[in-house]
Design an enzyme around this catalytic site. Structure first.
Site, PDB file in Angstrom:
ATOM      1  NE  ARG A  60      32.191  13.455 -16.853  1.00  0.00           N
ATOM      2  CZ  ARG A  60      32.101  13.019 -18.121  1.00  0.00           C
ATOM      3  NH1 ARG A  60      31.756  13.814 -19.087  1.00  0.00           N
ATOM      4  NH2 ARG A  60      32.368  11.758 -18.416  1.00  0.00           N
ATOM      5  CD  GLN A  90      40.238  24.552  -8.186  1.00  0.00           C
ATOM      6  OE1 GLN A  90      40.213  24.817  -9.367  1.00  0.00           O
ATOM      7  NE2 GLN A  90      41.352  24.268  -7.561  1.00  0.00           N
ATOM      8  CB  VAL A  92      31.133  19.773 -10.074  1.00  0.00           C
ATOM      9  CG1 VAL A  92      31.567  21.198 -10.431  1.00  0.00           C
ATOM     10  CG2 VAL A  92      31.673  18.785 -11.111  1.00  0.00           C
ATOM     11  CG  ASP A  93      33.670  14.974  -6.647  1.00  0.00           C
ATOM     12  OD1 ASP A  93      33.611  15.169  -5.414  1.00  0.00           O
ATOM     13  OD2 ASP A  93      34.764  14.919  -7.264  1.00  0.00           O
ATOM     14  CG  HIS A 108      34.737  25.781  -9.936  1.00  0.00           C
ATOM     15  ND1 HIS A 108      35.952  25.250 -10.270  1.00  0.00           N
ATOM     16  CD2 HIS A 108      34.954  27.101  -9.701  1.00  0.00           C
ATOM     17  CE1 HIS A 108      36.879  26.211 -10.235  1.00  0.00           C
ATOM     18  NE2 HIS A 108      36.295  27.333  -9.887  1.00  0.00           N
ATOM     19  N   GLY A 173      45.735  18.200  -4.805  1.00  0.00           N
ATOM     20  CA  GLY A 173      45.338  17.819  -6.156  1.00  0.00           C
ATOM     21  C   GLY A 173      44.770  18.921  -7.018  1.00  0.00           C
TER      22      GLY A 173
HETATM   23  N1  LIG Z   1      35.982  15.628  -9.648  1.00  0.00           N
HETATM   24  C1  LIG Z   1      35.543  16.782 -10.185  1.00  0.00           C
HETATM   25  O1  LIG Z   1      34.581  17.367  -9.700  1.00  0.00           O
HETATM   26  C2  LIG Z   1      36.264  17.385 -11.370  1.00  0.00           C
HETATM   27  C3  LIG Z   1      36.989  16.577 -12.250  1.00  0.00           C
HETATM   28  C4  LIG Z   1      37.641  17.194 -13.352  1.00  0.00           C
HETATM   29  C5  LIG Z   1      37.561  18.580 -13.516  1.00  0.00           C
HETATM   30  N2  LIG Z   1      36.852  19.342 -12.638  1.00  0.00           N
HETATM   31  C6  LIG Z   1      36.800  20.817 -12.814  1.00  0.00           C
HETATM   32  O2  LIG Z   1      37.902  21.236 -13.624  1.00  0.00           O
HETATM   33  C7  LIG Z   1      38.707  22.259 -13.033  1.00  0.00           C
HETATM   34  C8  LIG Z   1      40.106  21.702 -12.886  1.00  0.00           C
HETATM   35  O3  LIG Z   1      40.968  22.382 -11.989  1.00  0.00           O
HETATM   36  P1  LIG Z   1      41.797  21.564 -10.889  1.00  0.00           P
HETATM   37  O4  LIG Z   1      43.016  22.361 -10.508  1.00  0.00           O
HETATM   38  O5  LIG Z   1      40.869  21.098  -9.817  1.00  0.00           O
HETATM   39  O6  LIG Z   1      42.236  20.247 -11.616  1.00  0.00           O
HETATM   40  P2  LIG Z   1      43.296  20.015 -12.764  1.00  0.00           P
HETATM   41  O7  LIG Z   1      42.742  18.892 -13.555  1.00  0.00           O
HETATM   42  O8  LIG Z   1      43.663  21.286 -13.446  1.00  0.00           O
HETATM   43  O9  LIG Z   1      44.574  19.506 -11.957  1.00  0.00           O
HETATM   44  C9  LIG Z   1      44.540  18.255 -11.333  1.00  0.00           C
HETATM   45  C10 LIG Z   1      45.700  18.143 -10.393  1.00  0.00           C
HETATM   46  O10 LIG Z   1      45.554  16.915  -9.706  1.00  0.00           O
HETATM   47  C11 LIG Z   1      46.804  16.290  -9.635  1.00  0.00           C
HETATM   48  N3  LIG Z   1      46.588  14.852  -9.459  1.00  0.00           N
HETATM   49  C12 LIG Z   1      46.399  13.884 -10.390  1.00  0.00           C
HETATM   50  N4  LIG Z   1      46.220  12.691  -9.797  1.00  0.00           N
HETATM   51  C13 LIG Z   1      46.289  12.917  -8.454  1.00  0.00           C
HETATM   52  C14 LIG Z   1      46.176  12.079  -7.325  1.00  0.00           C
HETATM   53  N5  LIG Z   1      45.942  10.755  -7.417  1.00  0.00           N
HETATM   54  N6  LIG Z   1      46.298  12.641  -6.089  1.00  0.00           N
HETATM   55  C15 LIG Z   1      46.540  13.976  -5.960  1.00  0.00           C
HETATM   56  N7  LIG Z   1      46.642  14.818  -6.993  1.00  0.00           N
HETATM   57  C16 LIG Z   1      46.519  14.283  -8.234  1.00  0.00           C
HETATM   58  C17 LIG Z   1      47.543  16.677 -10.914  1.00  0.00           C
HETATM   59  O11 LIG Z   1      48.947  16.561 -10.746  1.00  0.00           O
HETATM   60  C18 LIG Z   1      47.074  18.129 -11.096  1.00  0.00           C
HETATM   61  O12 LIG Z   1      47.950  19.031 -10.454  1.00  0.00           O
HETATM   62  C19 LIG Z   1      38.054  22.601 -11.740  1.00  0.00           C
HETATM   63  O13 LIG Z   1      37.471  23.830 -11.924  1.00  0.00           O
HETATM   64  C20 LIG Z   1      36.966  21.555 -11.515  1.00  0.00           C
HETATM   65  O14 LIG Z   1      35.724  22.159 -11.220  1.00  0.00           O
HETATM   66  C21 LIG Z   1      36.199  18.761 -11.580  1.00  0.00           C
END
Ligand SMILES: NC(=O)c1ccc[n+]([C@@H]2O[C@H](COP(=O)([O-])OP(=O)(O)OC[C@H]3O[C@@H](n4cnc5c(N)ncnc54)[C@H](O)[C@@H]3O)[C@@H](O)[C@H]2O)c1
Length: 232
Positions: A60, A90, A92-93, A108, A173
């Protein structure tokens, strides 16, 4: 005359970073990059197989070094010229920070930080791989500075305090399925404008008195919300 600036609170989930190339979690069927989350993101998983967990976060971290903030992260920075803005993420990036947001709370944890398993107050910036044998100054193994499932969320009280002061809420998102992040919105003052940007919105009209939904990707939806708020 200095006009009083309203407080905007932005709650973001994995969806805001999707267009940067970081996969969301629910979109992959509840697996995180092919892994059962309890194996790679829980204290039980850590005790069972530390190498697997370290390898997962090493991947990651390497991925995060290769991606960049997208239009949604950038559009939010524009708001700071007109409003007091706090981003509670939420994620972590560090893409909000790299885009230029100046006030970001990570609920998180953060991928580019690690901490001591012996003394949790010892937290270090770390952008490389983390391996068994990498220790803190007190000689304890280091672990990712990530809030795993089942662990306390130390930034929650701060996030609640910020959310209570919001005059406007923007949610981007998130599937609203991960607790306690999902309950944060309950602390917002009743009747404030709420904007929700997500192609598969998990919040519906009845949830708030004053809700506008943009059922689309963050890159286009956030720009619309930002323009609307700046032009008002
Ligand atoms: N980038 C990161 O840091 C990262 C990535 C994956 C998971 N996580 C972790 O996993 C957990 C997941 O919970 P969550 O609710 O944040 O994510 P989730 O994965 O549960 O939900 C993602 C949401 O993003 C929406 N989505 C998808 N593509 C999109 C776009 N282009 N624009 C806008 N919305 C879009 C989806 O419809 C969905 O509702 C968190 O606790 C997080 O810490 C973090």
């Amino acid at each position: 005359m200095v006009k009083h600036m309203k407080n905007i609170v932005v709650l973001t989930g994995a969806g805001v970073s999707a267009e940067s190339g970081i996969k969301t979690f629910r979109d992959a069927g509840g697996l995180w990059e092919g892994h059962d989350i309890m194996e790679v993101a829980s204290p039980v998983g850590w005790h069972k197989n530390k190498n697997l967990v370290l390898d997962f976060y090493n991947k990651r971290r390497r991925q995060l070094l290769e991606v960049s903030p997208n239009l949604a992260h950038r559009a939010l920075v524009e708001l700071e010229k007109h409003f007091n803005v706090a981003v509670i993420t939420q994620n972590v990036d560090d893409l909000h920070e790299r885009a230029g947001s100046s006030n970001v709370v990570h609920l998180h944890g953060e991928l580019f930080k690690v901490r001591s398993t012996g003394n949790p107050t010892l937290i270090y910036t770390h952008r490389k791989d983390l391996n068994i044998g990498d220790v803190c100054e007190e000689n304890s193994q280091l672990r990712p500075h990530i809030v795993w499932f089942g662990e306390a969320v130390p930034m929650l009280d701060k996030a609640i305090e910020i959310t209570e002061k919001a005059d406007i809420l923007i949610i981007i998102g998130t599937s609203m399925q991960v607790y306690p992040a999902a309950i944060l919105i309950n602390y917002a003052k009743s009747g404030i404008p709420v904007y929700f940007v997500d192609p598969k919105p998990a919040i519906h009209e009845k949830s708030f008195l004053n809700l506008t939904i943009y059922p689309e990707n963050a890159s286009t939806g956030v720009a619309k919300v930002v323009n609307e708020l700046i032009e008002k």
